[in-house]
Design a protein around this motif. Structure first.
Motif, PDB file in Angstrom:
ATOM      1  N   ARG A 197       0.801  -1.215   0.000  1.00 47.31           N
ATOM      2  CA  ARG A 197       0.000   0.000   0.000  1.00 47.31           C
ATOM      3  C   ARG A 197       0.842   1.277   0.000  1.00 47.31           C
ATOM      4  O   ARG A 197       0.315   2.367  -0.047  1.00 47.31           O
ATOM      5  CB  ARG A 197      -0.918   0.030   1.252  1.00 47.31           C
ATOM      6  N   ASN A 198       2.190   1.168   0.117  1.00 46.61           N
ATOM      7  CA  ASN A 198       2.958   2.396   0.299  1.00 46.61           C
ATOM      8  C   ASN A 198       3.330   3.090  -1.007  1.00 46.61           C
ATOM      9  O   ASN A 198       3.859   4.198  -0.979  1.00 46.61           O
ATOM     10  CB  ASN A 198       4.223   2.131   1.132  1.00 46.61           C
ATOM     11  N   GLY A 199       3.114   2.453  -2.133  1.00 50.45           N
ATOM     12  CA  GLY A 199       3.342   3.083  -3.415  1.00 50.45           C
ATOM     13  C   GLY A 199       4.798   3.206  -3.817  1.00 50.45           C
ATOM     14  O   GLY A 199       5.104   3.837  -4.830  1.00 50.45           O
ATOM     15  N   HIS A 200       5.730   2.614  -3.062  1.00 50.59           N
ATOM     16  CA  HIS A 200       7.153   2.752  -3.365  1.00 50.59           C
ATOM     17  C   HIS A 200       7.731   1.519  -4.046  1.00 50.59           C
ATOM     18  O   HIS A 200       8.920   1.458  -4.291  1.00 50.59           O
ATOM     19  CB  HIS A 200       7.931   3.029  -2.074  1.00 50.59           C
ATOM     20  N   THR A 201       6.920   0.532  -4.298  1.00 51.62           N
ATOM     21  CA  THR A 201       7.413  -0.682  -4.925  1.00 51.62           C
ATOM     22  C   THR A 201       6.710  -0.884  -6.258  1.00 51.62           C
ATOM     23  O   THR A 201       5.668  -0.290  -6.519  1.00 51.62           O
ATOM     24  CB  THR A 201       7.190  -1.897  -4.016  1.00 51.62           C
ATOM     25  N   PRO A 202       7.264  -1.729  -7.122  1.00 48.80           N
ATOM     26  CA  PRO A 202       6.693  -1.889  -8.465  1.00 48.80           C
ATOM     27  C   PRO A 202       5.275  -2.457  -8.429  1.00 48.80           C
ATOM     28  O   PRO A 202       4.910  -3.243  -7.548  1.00 48.80           O
ATOM     29  CB  PRO A 202       7.657  -2.878  -9.135  1.00 48.80           C
ATOM     30  N   ARG A 203       4.519  -2.025  -9.407  1.00 50.88           N
ATOM     31  CA  ARG A 203       3.222  -2.637  -9.700  1.00 50.88           C
ATOM     32  C   ARG A 203       3.397  -3.458 -10.957  1.00 50.88           C
ATOM     33  O   ARG A 203       3.870  -2.948 -11.976  1.00 50.88           O
ATOM     34  CB  ARG A 203       2.154  -1.561  -9.893  1.00 50.88           C
ATOM     35  N   ILE A 204       3.013  -4.725 -10.895  1.00 45.44           N
ATOM     36  CA  ILE A 204       3.310  -5.663 -11.974  1.00 45.44           C
ATOM     37  C   ILE A 204       2.113  -5.793 -12.913  1.00 45.44           C
ATOM     38  O   ILE A 204       0.981  -5.980 -12.474  1.00 45.44           O
ATOM     39  CB  ILE A 204       3.691  -7.039 -11.412  1.00 45.44           C
ATOM     40  N   VAL A 205       2.387  -5.698 -14.202  1.00 48.02           N
ATOM     41  CA  VAL A 205       1.398  -5.976 -15.242  1.00 48.02           C
ATOM     42  C   VAL A 205       1.935  -7.137 -16.063  1.00 48.02           C
ATOM     43  O   VAL A 205       2.968  -7.015 -16.737  1.00 48.02           O
ATOM     44  CB  VAL A 205       1.162  -4.738 -16.141  1.00 48.02           C
ATOM     45  N   ALA A 206       1.271  -8.267 -16.000  1.00 54.58           N
ATOM     46  CA  ALA A 206       1.774  -9.463 -16.693  1.00 54.58           C
ATOM     47  C   ALA A 206       0.692 -10.528 -16.725  1.00 54.58           C
ATOM     48  O   ALA A 206      -0.272 -10.489 -15.951  1.00 54.58           O
ATOM     49  CB  ALA A 206       3.013 -10.017 -15.984  1.00 54.58           C
ATOM     50  N   VAL A 207       0.866 -11.468 -17.644  1.00 53.03           N
ATOM     51  CA  VAL A 207       0.036 -12.676 -17.722  1.00 53.03           C
ATOM     52  C   VAL A 207       0.980 -13.866 -17.726  1.00 53.03           C
ATOM     53  O   VAL A 207       1.937 -13.907 -18.513  1.00 53.03           O
ATOM     54  CB  VAL A 207      -0.838 -12.696 -18.996  1.00 53.03           C
ATOM     55  N   VAL A 208       0.719 -14.835 -16.859  1.00 52.89           N
ATOM     56  CA  VAL A 208       1.593 -16.000 -16.758  1.00 52.89           C
ATOM     57  C   VAL A 208       0.748 -17.262 -16.703  1.00 52.89           C
ATOM     58  O   VAL A 208      -0.291 -17.304 -16.041  1.00 52.89           O
ATOM     59  CB  VAL A 208       2.508 -15.897 -15.506  1.00 52.89           C
TER      60      VAL A 208
END
Length: 335
Positions: free
Chosen positions: A292-303
């Motif tokens: 929730r802190n917004g300082h880490t990556p947000r992942i967009v992917a399909v696996v």
């Protein structure tokens, strides 16, 4: 009160009381209050007991009615009624044609014992058709308990993720309880993902559900509702200790695992780690507090779920993070 309405109420109370335990004093007290609320209630209930062949219930009712009239505490006893040949037609005629089927619901549920269902880690989606016709699909590393009770159909989601296609039954709503969140529905398709004890996601494909945030009381022996939300087509809600959040995640993502895929549309490392762990021999972990802190990556992917290891090896090329393997776990660490 019209005689037909009294008979319908008596029929409902008779069907309900067959499934009330002797020590359920709250329900017995409700029943006693109904009996004493109108002089016509006790005779109507006694007639219903006679129709269903529960003659002991009639005798017990006489004693109970006397106690109500005297303002005394009634003796609390319970005995399951006996369904006799030809009774259904009589009850249906008495209660107006439709109540007979409704009365059978608590009787039918006796043949549906509480069951534990589980799907092991790394396994494909597992489909179960429940006795009421509802469809329950378990994801990997998922464990549930299904209970059929007099006034509800209850699924306890102990771990993992499950999708539901619910058959409507207004007399017995369908409830999914994951401790942090409680979902009540009459008929819809939705998914519940228990990321942790403190983070549950509810995704509605179509229909309408009520989601309640639950909070432990009395040292965890009692859970009380603190607030609720109504969700409909396409909506997604995260229930956490701090309340409800509306993630920018399509509801369709929550069902991809049924086709052997995981879809991440801006997932946090923590959310992704939980879902990947369901398909790996070693758990996948991310630093606590990253979600929730917004300082880490947000992942967009399909696996593809059969291809998790290769996805992990290529993950550093998709985001600014490091994948570190230890004997105990695979760690996802922000750079």
């Amino acid at each position: 009160m019209k005689a037909s309405k009294v008979r319908q109420e008596a029929a409902r109370w008779f069907a309900h009381m067959q499934n009330v335990a002797e020590d359920d004093f709250r329900e017995h007290a409700r029943f006693e209050r109904w009996l004493g609320a109108d002089p016509s209630h006790a005779p109507a209930y006694r007639q219903m007991a006679g129709i269903w062949g529960d003659f002991e219930s009639g005798d017990r009712l006489a004693r109970l009615s006397h106690a109500v009239e005297q303002g005394q505490s009634a003796q609390r006893q319970s005995r399951r009624g006996v369904l006799r040949t030809g009774t259904l037609a009589t009850v249906a005629l008495l209660a107006g044609g439709t109540l007979g089927w409704q009365m059978l619901a608590p009787m039918r549920q006796r043949a549906w014992p509480s069951v534990e269902l589980a799907n092991a880690s790394g396994q494909p989606a597992q489909v179960h058709i429940l006795p009421d016709g509802s469809r329950l699909t378990l994801g990997a590393a998922t464990r549930v308990q299904v209970r059929y009770e007099a006034d509800r159909r209850l699924v306890l989601l102990h771990a993992g993720v499950a999708a539901f296609e619910v058959q409507a039954d207004p007399e017995r709503p369908f409830v999914v309880d994951s401790r942090q969140a409680r979902v009540t529905v009459l008929g819809t398709r939705f998914a519940v993902d228990r990321f942790s004890d403190a983070h549950v996601r509810v995704s509605v494909d179509h229909g309408r559900v009520r989601v309640a945030q639950m909070r432990a009381s009395l040292g965890g022996y009692w859970w009380r509702e603190v607030q609720h939300w109504l969700l409909h087509d396409g909506q997604v809600l995260d229930v956490t200790e701090s309340g409800g959040l509306w993630p920018a995640t399509p509801a369709a993502d929550a069902f991809a695992w049924q086709q052997g895929a995981l879809v991440f549309s801006g997932a946090t490392l923590g959310e992704m780690a939980v879902q990947l762990s369901r398909y790996t021999a070693k758990p996948v972990q991310a630093p606590q507090g990253d979600s929730r802190n917004g300082h880490t990556p947000r992942i967009v992917a399909v696996v593809q779920t059969r291809d998790i290891d290769r996805f992990l090896s290529h993950l550093p090329q998709l985001a600014t993070l490091e994948v570190r393997h230890t004997p105990a776990a695979t760690l996802l660490l922000p750079r």
